[in-house]
Design a protein around this motif. Structure first.
Motif, PDB file in Angstrom:
ATOM      1  N   THR A  49       0.830  -1.212   0.000  1.00 30.68           N
ATOM      2  CA  THR A  49       0.000   0.000   0.000  1.00 30.68           C
ATOM      3  C   THR A  49       0.860   1.256   0.000  1.00 30.68           C
ATOM      4  N   GLU A 107       1.231   4.511  -2.606  1.00 31.43           N
ATOM      5  CA  GLU A 107       0.899   5.868  -2.158  1.00 31.43           C
ATOM      6  C   GLU A 107       2.107   6.785  -2.052  1.00 31.43           C
ATOM      7  N   LEU A 114     -10.212  -1.039   1.863  1.00 35.39           N
ATOM      8  CA  LEU A 114      -8.877  -1.187   1.295  1.00 35.39           C
ATOM      9  C   LEU A 114      -8.928  -1.840  -0.094  1.00 35.39           C
ATOM     10  N   SER A 148      -9.946   0.878  -2.441  1.00 30.85           N
ATOM     11  CA  SER A 148      -8.811   1.793  -2.555  1.00 30.85           C
ATOM     12  C   SER A 148      -7.756   1.238  -3.519  1.00 30.85           C
ATOM     13  N   SER A 149      -7.487  -0.050  -3.433  1.00 31.71           N
ATOM     14  CA  SER A 149      -6.474  -0.667  -4.292  1.00 31.71           C
ATOM     15  C   SER A 149      -6.900  -0.638  -5.757  1.00 31.71           C
ATOM     16  N   VAL A 163      -5.654   6.039  -2.802  1.00 32.83           N
ATOM     17  CA  VAL A 163      -4.628   5.882  -1.755  1.00 32.83           C
ATOM     18  C   VAL A 163      -4.925   6.669  -0.484  1.00 32.83           C
ATOM     19  N   MET A 204      -5.509   4.574   2.719  1.00 32.75           N
ATOM     20  CA  MET A 204      -4.730   3.347   2.899  1.00 32.75           C
ATOM     21  C   MET A 204      -3.934   3.325   4.203  1.00 32.75           C
TER      22      MET A 204
END
Length: 421
Positions: A223, A227, A277, A280-281, A311, A314
């Protein structure tokens, strides 16, 4: 205590954004003349050294937090930012040749140590202060990291034509001195009795007895690669290609993060942390790929929006997930996961620089041919090389889709089983 934590994190962010903002100027003035072919890898390694300092410090200081005391750690954070910034801006005045680069590398590492000292204290403190809403409060606290990126990024852009880059980098002195003064004059509460009773062996046992912790450790590595590393590389890689300062894209993304992190905790409550998450990914992967293809300011803004929304939650959501799942791991568990995130940037930034250097030399037809390039020809080669480096980075969050997807499905099935019983 919470607002002192905010100031310490804001200082770390201002330092990070100013390092990114002055990276191109530093590279052009001090690195290009002595190592033109390896300049991208060298500046990437220098930027990455801050994350090495962050990782090592966070790992060690988190374990010793309640022995050393949060007060000393916060004051030490401010001192490291002051010393690190002084080395970065003063390297050219006290050294020559590659020694300048060595001092810059050391200065950035000291800045990373300051960041590590800050996070090693403020994350456990926030988790202790708000045990019933840890995800929300950590997201609110970490909203001020992008807040600091905005402050530093705008300063880097609008003062570029007024001040030399050394003076712009020196702006870090202001909040760093504030951290030292406020930290020295603040009375810190003692560690809770429950924490005092937890030995370091207990914290280690919580981690090593539960192997699932290392899934989160590895996920944090990925992660952060999605980011933090791209954020440091934006100005170097995109400024010429998209027709606007890359640091402005970082400021824009930071504004998105600042706003969204105030609501991410509530969203996680509806989706669950792994669900948030996973989404987000997905957005991060799409955004990084779009950034590798952007050729105009509008395309860059669209790509940055997608990447930024991906990101933004995260880091704090990863910390909150660990705090909630491994409570007996204490500050050390949080520090260990944070170290994974920092180490990712330490390894990924030089790798990005290396991919950039390799691509530019290959596209130019060899090292000697590259050295002969000037003007528009040089810009075209470097722009194409930057595009290739971002495209490869987009593969990282794709891996996370499988990791968080598996955790999300597993936890949903477990809850359904419990509800049925």
């Amino acid at each position: 205590m919470f607002w002192l934590s905010v100031l310490a994190l804001t200082t770390a962010a201002v330092s990070a954004s100013l390092r990114a903002a002055i990276a191109s100027s530093l590279k052009a003035q001090w690195i290009d003349p002595i190592a033109p072919v390896e300049a991208g890898e060298l500046i990437g390694a220098a930027l990455g050294s801050a994350f090495l300092g962050f990782a090592i410090t966070l790992f060690v200081a988190s374990a010793l937090l309640d022995k050393i005391g949060a007060k000393r750690i916060v004051i030490g954070s401010g001192i490291c930012f002051i010393l690190g910034t002084a080395l970065i801006v003063g390297a050219g005045a006290i050294a020559t040749g590659m020694t300048i680069y060595s001092l810059v590398w050391l200065g950035m590492m000291l800045s990373g140590i300051g960041w590590g000292l800050a996070e090693s204290s403020i994350n456990p403190l926030t988790a202790r202060l708000y045990p019933e809403e840890t995800t929300h409060r950590l997201n609110v606290l970490h909203a001020w990291y992008p807040g600091g990126l905005i402050i530093g990024g705008l300063a880097g852009v609008f003062l570029a034509n007024v001040l030399p880059w050394q003076a712009i980098m020196g702006l870090v002195f202001l909040p760093a001195i504030g951290v030292v003064i406020i930290g020295a004059t603040t009375t810190f509460p003692p560690a809770p009795a429950a924490v005092e009773g937890e030995s370091f062996g207990t914290m280690i046992g919580e981690v090593f007895r539960r192997p699932s912790f290392f899934v989160w450790f590895g996920a944090m590595f990925l992660t952060a690669s999605s980011e933090l590393a791209p954020g440091q590389w934006l100005d170097v890689a995109l400024t010429n290609r998209v027709g606007m300062r890359g640091i402005l894209l970082l400021v824009y993304v930071s504004a998105l993060m600042f706003v969204f992190r105030h609501f991410a905790g509530r969203l996680a409550g509806k989706l669950s942390n792994p669900g948030l998450l996973w989404i987000s990914s997905l957005l991060a992967a799409i955004g990084l790929f779009l950034l590798s293809r952007a050729q105009s300011p509008v395309a860059a803004l669209v790509a940055s929006t997608v990447w930024g929304l991906g990101v933004c939650a995260m880091w704090p959501t990863m910390l909150a997930s660990v705090a909630e799942r491994y409570p007996r791991g204490g500050a050390w568990a949080l520090g260990l996961v944070g170290s994974a995130g920092a180490l990712a940037s330490f390894f990924v930034l030089p790798a990005l620089g290396g991919m950039f250097d390799e691509a530019k030399v290959r596209l130019a037809g060899g090292p000697e041919a590259f050295k002969q390039l000037t003007g528009e020809a040089l810009r075209q080669v470097e722009d194409a090389a930057a595009s290739q480096s971002f495209a490869k980075l987009a593969l990282v969050p794709i891996v996370l889709l499988f990791v968080f997807g598996a955790i999300w499905l597993s936890e949903r099935r477990r809850r359904a089983t419990v509800a049925a019983a």
